[in-house]
Design a protein around this motif. Sequence first.
Motif, PDB file in Angstrom:
ATOM      1  N   ALA A   4       0.831  -1.209   0.000  1.00 43.27           N
ATOM      2  CA  ALA A   4       0.000   0.000   0.000  1.00 43.27           C
ATOM      3  C   ALA A   4       0.865   1.258   0.000  1.00 43.27           C
ATOM      4  CB  ALA A   4      -0.924  -0.008   1.217  1.00 43.27           C
ATOM      5  N   ILE A   5       1.929   1.251   0.808  1.00 43.92           N
ATOM      6  CA  ILE A   5       2.838   2.403   0.850  1.00 43.92           C
ATOM      7  C   ILE A   5       3.470   2.629  -0.524  1.00 43.92           C
ATOM      8  CG2 ILE A   5       4.938   3.328   1.882  1.00 43.92           C
ATOM      9  CD1 ILE A   5       2.665   3.304   3.827  1.00 43.92           C
ATOM     10  N   VAL A  47      -7.255   0.078  -0.243  1.00 42.71           N
ATOM     11  CA  VAL A  47      -7.769  -1.289  -0.098  1.00 42.71           C
ATOM     12  C   VAL A  47      -6.688  -2.209   0.468  1.00 42.71           C
ATOM     13  CG1 VAL A  47      -8.644  -3.300  -1.341  1.00 42.71           C
ATOM     14  CG2 VAL A  47      -9.471  -1.012  -1.928  1.00 42.71           C
ATOM     15  N   SER A  48      -5.473  -2.089  -0.068  1.00 47.10           N
ATOM     16  CA  SER A  48      -4.373  -2.934   0.392  1.00 47.10           C
ATOM     17  C   SER A  48      -4.042  -2.668   1.857  1.00 47.10           C
ATOM     18  CB  SER A  48      -3.135  -2.688  -0.474  1.00 47.10           C
ATOM     19  OG  SER A  48      -2.057  -3.502  -0.063  1.00 47.10           O
ATOM     20  N   VAL A 104      -5.872   5.679  10.827  1.00 50.63           N
ATOM     21  CA  VAL A 104      -4.530   5.575  10.248  1.00 50.63           C
ATOM     22  C   VAL A 104      -4.609   5.499   8.727  1.00 50.63           C
ATOM     23  CG1 VAL A 104      -2.525   4.057  10.018  1.00 50.63           C
ATOM     24  CG2 VAL A 104      -3.430   4.577  12.281  1.00 50.63           C
ATOM     25  N   VAL A 105      -5.517   4.664   8.212  1.00 52.54           N
ATOM     26  CA  VAL A 105      -5.666   4.541   6.758  1.00 52.54           C
ATOM     27  C   VAL A 105      -6.140   5.867   6.161  1.00 52.54           C
ATOM     28  CG1 VAL A 105      -6.941   3.394   4.907  1.00 52.54           C
ATOM     29  CG2 VAL A 105      -6.083   2.061   6.840  1.00 52.54           C
ATOM     30  N   PHE A 106      -7.093   6.509   6.820  1.00 53.96           N
ATOM     31  CA  PHE A 106      -7.604   7.791   6.326  1.00 53.96           C
ATOM     32  C   PHE A 106      -6.494   8.837   6.293  1.00 53.96           C
ATOM     33  CE2 PHE A 106      -9.314  12.025   7.216  1.00 53.96           C
ATOM     34  CZ  PHE A 106     -10.199  12.169   6.160  1.00 53.96           C
ATOM     35  N   PHE A 107      -5.722   8.920   7.367  1.00 53.86           N
ATOM     36  CA  PHE A 107      -4.642   9.905   7.427  1.00 53.86           C
ATOM     37  C   PHE A 107      -3.592   9.625   6.356  1.00 53.86           C
ATOM     38  CE2 PHE A 107      -0.353  10.974   8.871  1.00 53.86           C
ATOM     39  CZ  PHE A 107      -0.472  12.339   9.057  1.00 53.86           C
TER      40      PHE A 107
END
Length: 438
Positions: A303-304, A325-326, A352-355
């Motif tokens: 994802a990164i 998604v990942s 965390v995902v949102f940020f």
Amino acid sequence: MIFGRFYLYLISNLLLSFSIAFASNPDSTSQSIFYVITIEGVINPVSAEYIVNSIAEAELNNADGLIIELDTPGGLMESMRQIVKAELEAEVPIIVYVAPSGSRAGSAGVFITLAAHIAVMDNGTNIGAAHPVGVGGSSPDSGSVMWDKITNDAVAQIRSIAEKRNRNADWAEKSVSESASITEIEALEFRVIDYISPNIKSLLEAIDGDTVLLESKQVVLNTKAAKIIRKEAGLRYRFLLKLSDPNIAYLFMMLGFYGLFFEFSNPGALVPGILGGIFIILALFSFQTLPINWAGVALILFAIVLFILEIKVISYGGLTLGGVVSMVLGSIMLIDSPLPAMRVSLSMIIPVVFFTAAFFLFTMYLYYKAQKRKITTGKEALIGETGVARSDVKESGEVNVHGEIWNAYSDEQISSGESVEIISVYRLKVKIKKKSTN
């Protein structure tokens, strides 16, 4: 004279007899000392080390017993085995007290409770559901050969513990194979525990006079006037326990990635790189105490990578969507455990995902904005700028641009004093044309 010596001899012997009797009575000469520690939460390598060290300290200081206040949903099998081994080999009486009210001894907690010399539960507590939980990866699927091996091994161990402590081995087996769980009243009725007690004071009164068989000797407990010493967890244990929290481990991993990303994006910044490295190392330590699914880690890393590529490649948000998604899937899969307390909570994953997604989207916006911004430095910044011809210009001449005098040439005849626009820059000469009046 003879009678005087006889009376003196008689009195001396009486005094000696009284002193021996007085010394042999522990109630009159010494006060029993019981250490108390509290274990709350998941059983992991940190809590295992704490319990094992507490048993060793009680033995070293000649304490009369160690009371473990327990409230756990369960934990890792390897950590549980370390604790059980220390309990079975202990040279001081170990009393496991499932308390306070509302507490439980689940999964690994069942093994720990049964392995104690004396097992006690508070009112409103329960014990059972001793599911085996693997460490370091996925647990085998139910019905597989590996799962059967793990279950059979756990059954054999818990039966052995129950039989050694003269407890109900049949129920102990059901707690593993059938996930049986019972209340404190049923536990007492089924000979799973020894007492029900609302507090430590009544517990000590209840076990007074009980005989405990240690590995090397038999001990009669003298607890009526026992002194209770609560051994509070040290700073090191509390710090390591916090690190073993799945949410903390997840947060440190993400902060480490952010720090390293900033450092590689801006080499020489130092602080982001140093902090990122520290957070990554702390996260790796935390992972050692948790059943990590490395496929989850791989998805987060992927994802990164997608987020970074979004900055470099025009995908109209496709890479960012894939990254979100990942990261969500990787975060959910990161810790493989049936225990909610050992998984990363959604309340941590979603922010965390949102940020992360918002950060990379904002970075992408700034990148595209910078690409479209007009260049303000270097020779490219002169293109499109206007100036004034200082002389007639055709094949050569001079122009004044922003207070600077440049050698110039043009494809058309330009008279001195006319406004001009720079078309291109070649070495130290600019190509110009008459400025359009439109």
